[in-house]
Design a protein around this motif. Sequence first.
Motif, PDB file in Angstrom:
ATOM      1  N   TYR A  97      25.679 102.347  84.245  1.00 15.01           N
ATOM      2  CA  TYR A  97      25.882 103.482  85.151  1.00 15.01           C
ATOM      3  C   TYR A  97      27.313 103.993  85.067  1.00 15.01           C
ATOM      4  O   TYR A  97      27.554 105.209  85.033  1.00 15.01           O
ATOM      5  N   ALA A  98      28.264 103.077  85.030  1.00 12.00           N
ATOM      6  CA  ALA A  98      29.670 103.485  84.932  1.00 12.00           C
ATOM      7  C   ALA A  98      29.931 104.242  83.632  1.00 12.00           C
ATOM      8  O   ALA A  98      30.638 105.261  83.615  1.00 12.00           O
ATOM      9  N   LEU A  99      29.350 103.776  82.524  1.00 16.03           N
ATOM     10  CA  LEU A  99      29.565 104.444  81.245  1.00 16.03           C
ATOM     11  C   LEU A  99      28.828 105.776  81.153  1.00 16.03           C
ATOM     12  O   LEU A  99      29.244 106.667  80.417  1.00 16.03           O
ATOM     13  N   ALA A 100      27.740 105.935  81.908  1.00 15.53           N
ATOM     14  CA  ALA A 100      26.939 107.152  81.815  1.00 15.53           C
ATOM     15  C   ALA A 100      27.346 108.222  82.812  1.00 15.53           C
ATOM     16  O   ALA A 100      27.291 109.423  82.493  1.00 15.53           O
ATOM     17  N   LYS A 101      27.761 107.825  84.032  1.00 12.90           N
ATOM     18  CA  LYS A 101      27.934 108.796  85.102  1.00 12.90           C
ATOM     19  C   LYS A 101      29.352 108.873  85.677  1.00 12.90           C
ATOM     20  O   LYS A 101      29.648 109.826  86.397  1.00 12.90           O
ATOM     21  N   LEU A 102      30.189 107.907  85.404  1.00 12.54           N
ATOM     22  CA  LEU A 102      31.545 107.919  85.951  1.00 12.54           C
ATOM     23  C   LEU A 102      32.541 108.300  84.873  1.00 12.54           C
ATOM     24  O   LEU A 102      32.348 107.997  83.695  1.00 12.54           O
ATOM     25  N   ARG A 103      33.600 108.958  85.292  1.00  6.56           N
ATOM     26  CA  ARG A 103      34.677 109.329  84.371  1.00  6.56           C
ATOM     27  C   ARG A 103      35.921 108.525  84.725  1.00  6.56           C
ATOM     28  O   ARG A 103      36.409 108.587  85.855  1.00  6.56           O
ATOM     29  N   ARG A 160      22.354 102.796  79.488  1.00  7.51           N
ATOM     30  CA  ARG A 160      23.235 103.973  79.455  1.00  7.51           C
ATOM     31  C   ARG A 160      22.499 105.182  78.896  1.00  7.51           C
ATOM     32  O   ARG A 160      22.578 106.285  79.455  1.00  7.51           O
ATOM     33  N   GLN A 161      21.773 104.989  77.800  1.00  5.26           N
ATOM     34  CA  GLN A 161      21.045 106.107  77.212  1.00  5.26           C
ATOM     35  C   GLN A 161      19.990 106.647  78.172  1.00  5.26           C
ATOM     36  O   GLN A 161      19.766 107.863  78.246  1.00  5.26           O
ATOM     37  N   PHE A 162      19.344 105.771  78.920  1.00  2.15           N
ATOM     38  CA  PHE A 162      18.337 106.237  79.883  1.00  2.15           C
ATOM     39  C   PHE A 162      19.002 106.903  81.079  1.00  2.15           C
ATOM     40  O   PHE A 162      18.520 107.942  81.561  1.00  2.15           O
ATOM     41  N   PHE A 163      20.087 106.343  81.572  1.00  3.74           N
ATOM     42  CA  PHE A 163      20.769 106.940  82.723  1.00  3.74           C
ATOM     43  C   PHE A 163      21.294 108.334  82.404  1.00  3.74           C
ATOM     44  O   PHE A 163      21.372 109.185  83.290  1.00  3.74           O
ATOM     45  N   ILE A 184      23.660 103.692  94.704  1.00  3.78           N
ATOM     46  CA  ILE A 184      23.052 104.667  93.795  1.00  3.78           C
ATOM     47  C   ILE A 184      22.419 103.954  92.603  1.00  3.78           C
ATOM     48  O   ILE A 184      21.322 104.304  92.161  1.00  3.78           O
ATOM     49  N   VAL A 185      23.124 102.930  92.108  1.00  6.49           N
ATOM     50  CA  VAL A 185      22.589 102.189  90.965  1.00  6.49           C
ATOM     51  C   VAL A 185      21.246 101.553  91.309  1.00  6.49           C
ATOM     52  O   VAL A 185      20.256 101.722  90.586  1.00  6.49           O
ATOM     53  N   TRP A 186      21.200 100.812  92.429  1.00  9.85           N
ATOM     54  CA  TRP A 186      20.021  99.996  92.724  1.00  9.85           C
ATOM     55  C   TRP A 186      18.920 100.756  93.452  1.00  9.85           C
ATOM     56  O   TRP A 186      17.746 100.402  93.342  1.00  9.85           O
ATOM     57  N   ARG A 187      19.268 101.820  94.178  1.00 17.57           N
ATOM     58  CA  ARG A 187      18.262 102.555  94.942  1.00 17.57           C
ATOM     59  C   ARG A 187      17.793 103.834  94.245  1.00 17.57           C
ATOM     60  O   ARG A 187      16.727 104.350  94.562  1.00 17.57           O
ATOM     61  N   ILE A 188      18.591 104.338  93.305  1.00 13.30           N
ATOM     62  CA  ILE A 188      18.246 105.593  92.636  1.00 13.30           C
ATOM     63  C   ILE A 188      18.026 105.389  91.137  1.00 13.30           C
ATOM     64  O   ILE A 188      16.948 105.667  90.603  1.00 13.30           O
ATOM     65  N   MET A 189      19.054 104.878  90.456  1.00 18.11           N
ATOM     66  CA  MET A 189      19.029 104.839  88.999  1.00 18.11           C
ATOM     67  C   MET A 189      18.029 103.825  88.447  1.00 18.11           C
ATOM     68  O   MET A 189      17.218 104.154  87.573  1.00 18.11           O
ATOM     69  N   VAL A 190      18.096 102.602  88.931  1.00 15.78           N
ATOM     70  CA  VAL A 190      17.215 101.562  88.379  1.00 15.78           C
ATOM     71  C   VAL A 190      15.739 101.869  88.629  1.00 15.78           C
ATOM     72  O   VAL A 190      14.916 101.730  87.712  1.00 15.78           O
TER      73      VAL A 190
END
Length: 278
Positions: A97-103, A160-163, A184-190
Amino acid sequence: MSSQRLSQPAAILRHATLLVTGALMLVPFAWMVSLSIKPPGEIFKENFSFLPEQWYLFENYTRALTAVPLPRYMMNGVIVCAAILVLQILVCAPCAYALAKLRFPGRNLLFGLVLVGLLLPHQVLSLPLFIIGYKLGILNTYAALVFPYVVSPFGIFLFRQFFKTIPHDVVHAARLDGLSELAIVWRIMVPMALPAVMAFGIFSVVSHWNELFWPLVAVRSEHLMPPPLGIMAFRNEESGNDYGPLMAASTLVIAPLVIAFLCAQRWFVQGLTTGAIK
């Protein structure tokens, strides 16, 4: 019409290639099952036949389950694979998630290191991992079989590719609702990436269920041996391998993986193709 005429032979050629390749891949498994139901005298006959002249199924499978504690080995495999998978998801999902959505500074460098980790065979790290395990005092325990695999570069890459296929607006809306980044990671993304989780779960379980090299280094106690290490008990330097029970034990060890894959193949394909499309 001409394009359809050209595409039909190409489709036939593709399907024929896939069928031949699939058949070649299944030959060793079919041979394994065949040897598991044959008596010793028929295993080394010159003329091979899939079905035996004398069925030895009950004898071979009974010996596979009683000569060594195979159920114990399989239970060890379940414990180790489940622990590894749970810990990998707990570690890999936030990292992805950090690599896909955070800067943040160094994000691309970290992703490059993940790609480097994909290229390194695990055997290269066996010596430093063994030394670390010795210093921590966890050799010959379940922890020794689990801790080298907690961080999975493949898991981080796949998640990361899926996120990245999930719109940023979903993340922004969750932040406006007051959710923290971990929430967000555990309730939305996963939950949205469940196909990727299933695909990674199959990869992880198959890889570590069949792992032989590291358990051979990390454990010595028989009650800790996973299935591939346990079935080596059928090897005998003096009398040779007991091939019938050995093939029966191998069939019993592989059967749960085949059943699990057949049940989850739709999730497996979807989890791989979604990230690839992005």
